[in-house]
Design a protein around this motif. Structure first.
Motif, mmCIF file in Angstrom:
data_model
loop_
_atom_site.group_PDB
_atom_site.id
_atom_site.type_symbol
_atom_site.label_atom_id
_atom_site.label_comp_id
_atom_site.label_asym_id
_atom_site.label_seq_id
_atom_site.Cartn_x
_atom_site.Cartn_y
_atom_site.Cartn_z
ATOM 1 N N ASP A 198 63.532 60.418 12.193
ATOM 2 C CA ASP A 198 63.088 59.025 12.123
ATOM 3 C C ASP A 198 62.642 58.716 10.693
ATOM 4 O O ASP A 198 61.710 59.332 10.172
ATOM 5 C CB ASP A 198 61.942 58.815 13.108
ATOM 6 C CG ASP A 198 61.468 57.377 13.155
ATOM 7 O OD1 ASP A 198 60.805 56.949 12.192
ATOM 8 O OD2 ASP A 198 61.738 56.692 14.153
ATOM 9 N N ALA A 238 62.046 67.768 12.829
ATOM 10 C CA ALA A 238 61.569 67.150 14.059
ATOM 11 C C ALA A 238 62.095 65.726 14.134
ATOM 12 O O ALA A 238 62.808 65.259 13.236
ATOM 13 C CB ALA A 238 60.045 67.183 14.106
ATOM 14 N N HIS A 239 61.712 65.030 15.208
ATOM 15 C CA HIS A 239 62.195 63.653 15.358
ATOM 16 C C HIS A 239 61.247 62.648 14.713
ATOM 17 O O HIS A 239 61.605 61.953 13.763
ATOM 18 C CB HIS A 239 62.400 63.304 16.827
ATOM 19 C CG HIS A 239 62.938 61.920 17.027
ATOM 20 N ND1 HIS A 239 62.185 60.884 17.513
ATOM 21 C CD2 HIS A 239 64.169 61.397 16.748
ATOM 22 C CE1 HIS A 239 62.916 59.773 17.540
ATOM 23 N NE2 HIS A 239 64.127 60.075 17.092
ATOM 24 N N HIS A 240 59.993 62.574 15.206
ATOM 25 C CA HIS A 240 59.088 61.547 14.673
ATOM 26 C C HIS A 240 57.624 61.979 14.577
ATOM 27 O O HIS A 240 56.810 61.236 14.056
ATOM 28 C CB HIS A 240 59.167 60.280 15.531
ATOM 29 C CG HIS A 240 58.606 60.476 16.918
ATOM 30 N ND1 HIS A 240 59.370 60.922 17.959
ATOM 31 C CD2 HIS A 240 57.354 60.288 17.421
ATOM 32 C CE1 HIS A 240 58.619 61.000 19.042
ATOM 33 N NE2 HIS A 240 57.401 60.634 18.741
ATOM 34 N N ASN A 241 57.281 63.168 15.038
ATOM 35 C CA ASN A 241 55.875 63.583 15.074
ATOM 36 C C ASN A 241 55.449 64.113 13.703
ATOM 37 O O ASN A 241 55.394 65.319 13.460
ATOM 38 C CB ASN A 241 55.666 64.639 16.159
ATOM 39 C CG ASN A 241 54.192 64.885 16.450
ATOM 40 O OD1 ASN A 241 53.325 64.590 15.622
ATOM 41 N ND2 ASN A 241 53.909 65.415 17.627
ATOM 42 N N ASP A 242 55.144 63.203 12.803
ATOM 43 C CA ASP A 242 54.826 63.597 11.424
ATOM 44 C C ASP A 242 53.510 64.352 11.324
ATOM 45 O O ASP A 242 53.347 65.232 10.462
ATOM 46 C CB ASP A 242 54.808 62.370 10.509
ATOM 47 C CG ASP A 242 53.830 61.307 10.945
ATOM 48 O OD1 ASP A 242 52.857 61.030 10.208
ATOM 49 O OD2 ASP A 242 54.024 60.730 12.033
ATOM 50 N N ARG A 243 52.544 64.045 12.177
ATOM 51 C CA ARG A 243 51.240 64.718 12.103
ATOM 52 C C ARG A 243 51.367 66.192 12.470
ATOM 53 O O ARG A 243 50.842 67.063 11.767
ATOM 54 C CB ARG A 243 50.228 64.012 13.020
ATOM 55 C CG ARG A 243 49.832 62.634 12.542
ATOM 56 C CD ARG A 243 49.013 62.718 11.264
ATOM 57 N NE ARG A 243 48.705 61.393 10.722
ATOM 58 C CZ ARG A 243 48.042 61.187 9.590
ATOM 59 N NH1 ARG A 243 47.638 62.218 8.858
ATOM 60 N NH2 ARG A 243 47.819 59.959 9.160
ATOM 61 N N LEU A 244 52.039 66.488 13.586
ATOM 62 C CA LEU A 244 52.199 67.883 13.974
ATOM 63 C C LEU A 244 53.083 68.620 12.971
ATOM 64 O O LEU A 244 52.806 69.779 12.619
ATOM 65 C CB LEU A 244 52.788 67.991 15.379
ATOM 66 C CG LEU A 244 53.031 69.408 15.908
ATOM 67 C CD1 LEU A 244 51.786 70.274 15.794
ATOM 68 C CD2 LEU A 244 53.535 69.374 17.351
ATOM 69 N N THR A 283 58.643 70.317 16.668
ATOM 70 C CA THR A 283 57.439 69.770 17.312
ATOM 71 C C THR A 283 57.593 69.638 18.820
ATOM 72 O O THR A 283 56.662 69.222 19.502
ATOM 73 C CB THR A 283 57.074 68.395 16.714
ATOM 74 O OG1 THR A 283 58.158 67.476 16.937
ATOM 75 C CG2 THR A 283 56.804 68.507 15.225
ATOM 76 N N ALA A 309 58.965 57.766 10.184
ATOM 77 C CA ALA A 309 58.095 58.934 10.296
ATOM 78 C C ALA A 309 58.145 59.770 9.021
ATOM 79 O O ALA A 309 57.128 60.312 8.575
ATOM 80 C CB ALA A 309 58.499 59.774 11.506
ATOM 81 N N THR A 369 57.712 74.528 19.257
ATOM 82 C CA THR A 369 56.339 75.004 19.053
ATOM 83 C C THR A 369 56.179 76.429 19.565
ATOM 84 O O THR A 369 55.477 77.245 18.947
ATOM 85 C CB THR A 369 55.331 74.076 19.749
ATOM 86 O OG1 THR A 369 55.680 73.923 21.138
ATOM 87 C CG2 THR A 369 55.308 72.695 19.102
ATOM 88 N N LEU A 410 62.362 64.784 9.067
ATOM 89 C CA LEU A 410 62.078 63.939 10.226
ATOM 90 C C LEU A 410 63.275 63.024 10.430
ATOM 91 O O LEU A 410 63.677 62.297 9.508
ATOM 92 C CB LEU A 410 60.805 63.127 10.022
ATOM 93 C CG LEU A 410 59.516 63.936 10.235
ATOM 94 C CD1 LEU A 410 58.337 63.288 9.545
ATOM 95 C CD2 LEU A 410 59.233 64.123 11.724
#
Length: 384
Positions: A58, A35-41, A10, A61, A15, A56
């Motif tokens: 995190d 990814a780290h924490h951007n669960d929506r993307l 993310t 997340a 990307t 994730l």
């Protein structure tokens, strides 16, 4: 068919790597995304690429993703998940674009699992260059750089014997403050710092570009990628970012790689190496270039570059401390705790206070990383 795992999917590099993959559906299959924490993307990426594994780092997340994602991918969290993505049996290439020291363990795990590495996490080689390159040699895997500067050098070296190389020349844009008076630098704001003149990058690397710490990290990375002495690695400021780096040979010839400042090109080359694949990237129009200019770096106003050379030459745990102190200080700057110039002041004090460990183990490096972050945290009140 390349089967790729993307660690840091993310972020800016991740990307753009997925853009490259989407442009070549006959050449790529994405088998893991982390990814780290951007669960929506990440959920959007899962719907588009349908990998087997999603991670994730995190934990909260990851719980959010489990709550709203309805696809088939297995969801994992934390470092355990990152290592699972890095070592997934279906993957043959792992793009490591996690930010900072967090990328070290997953990258080492991927190497031990026999995966080729497309390396966008320069901190891995900065902190643990000897360990990482030794592991890659032992396992017979390739480490292919994604940084535009190191990709440029790799391209210039194709077909060339290393005995014919005199020096590597890394180019630097100089960042947004290359013409800023030294006395005004303590007043630099975060928003000013994040406006890079040429590149679209993540927050941490954009700040590093402004301090020239990024170039110090790249010098250390180049030493390990190309097995060159520090005396044979130079840096030149090239504000237009058209020449991405150069190689000078023993006969005086200089080979350069040119292109528009577009990270998708070095990402694709790391995936396609040693071949080249067609792409619809914007082309370089020489008739539209007004000038290509060069200057030596100003290490008085931007001392981080000189500190990178110093840490690299000291070796042992010093490069790890350089990296960790810089990461901690950049985070403090981004959160408004310290000034722009306090970033390099923090790194200077950490390097001066650190007792180097020669030939460090992974445990030694982790301890040095932890020590440097704690040291910077302790001195922040003095720097405000």
């Amino acid at each position: 068919m390349k089967r790729i795992a993307v660690l840091g999917s993310t972020g800016s590099i991740g990307t753009q790597a997925l853009e490259v993959a989407a442009a070549h559906p006959d050449r790529f299959r994405v088998v893991a995304l982390a990814a780290h924490h951007n669960d929506r993307l990440l959920a959007e990426q899962l719907d588009r690429f349908r990998p087997a594994l999603a991670v994730l780092a995190d934990g909260e997340a990851a719980d959010r993703l489990r709550g709203h994602y309805r696809g088939p991918a297995k969801i994992m969290a934390g470092e355990e998940g990152l290592i699972a993505a890095a070592t997934l049996a279906e993957a043959d290439t792992v793009l490591t674009s996690l930010v900072g020291f967090a990328g070290l363990r997953p990258t080492l795990a991927a190497i031990e699992a026999g995966k080729n590495i497309a390396l966008a996490n320069k901190e891995t080689l900065v902190a643990a260059g000897e360990l990482v390159t030794a592991a890659a040699r032992r396992r017979g895997v390739a480490i292919l750089p994604v940084d535009s500067e190191h990709s440029a050098i790799l391209q210039c070296l194709q077909g060339e014997g290393r005995a014919g190389v005199r020096r590597l020349i890394l180019t630097a844009s100089g960042g947004p403050f290359r013409e800023r008076a030294k006395e005004t630098l303590p007043r630099v704001t975060v928003s000013e710092c994040l406006k890079h003149p040429n590149w679209s990058m993540g927050r941490k690397i954009t700040v590093d570009s402004a301090t020239l710490a990024n170039k110090g990290l790249e010098v250390i990375e180049a030493r390990w990628l190309f097995d060159m002495d520090y005396d044979a690695i130079d840096v030149v400021v090239h504000p237009q970012s058209i020449i991405h780096s150069m190689v000078e040979f023993v006969d005086g010839s200089v080979m350069a790689q040119l292109g528009r400042p577009d990270m998708r090109l070095p990402i694709q080359y790391a995936f396609s190496f040693p071949d080249r694949w067609p792409a619809d990237f914007a082309r370089l129009d020489f008739t539209a270039l007004s000038a290509l200019t060069f200057a030596p770096p100003d290490t008085d106003r931007f001392p981080a570059l000189a500190m990178g050379y110093e840490a690299g030459r000291r070796g042992g745990t010093a490069p790890c401390v350089f990296n960790a102190a810089n990461e901690a200080a950049v985070n403090a700057f981004l959160s408004g705790e310290i000034t722009f110039t306090a970033i390099t002041a923090s790194v200077r004090r950490a390097l001066d206070a650190h007792a180097d460990v020669a030939s460090p183990t992974l445990a030694d490096l982790c301890a040095a990383d932890e020590w440097a972050r704690a040291f910077v945290a302790r001195i922040i009140p003095e720097l405000k």
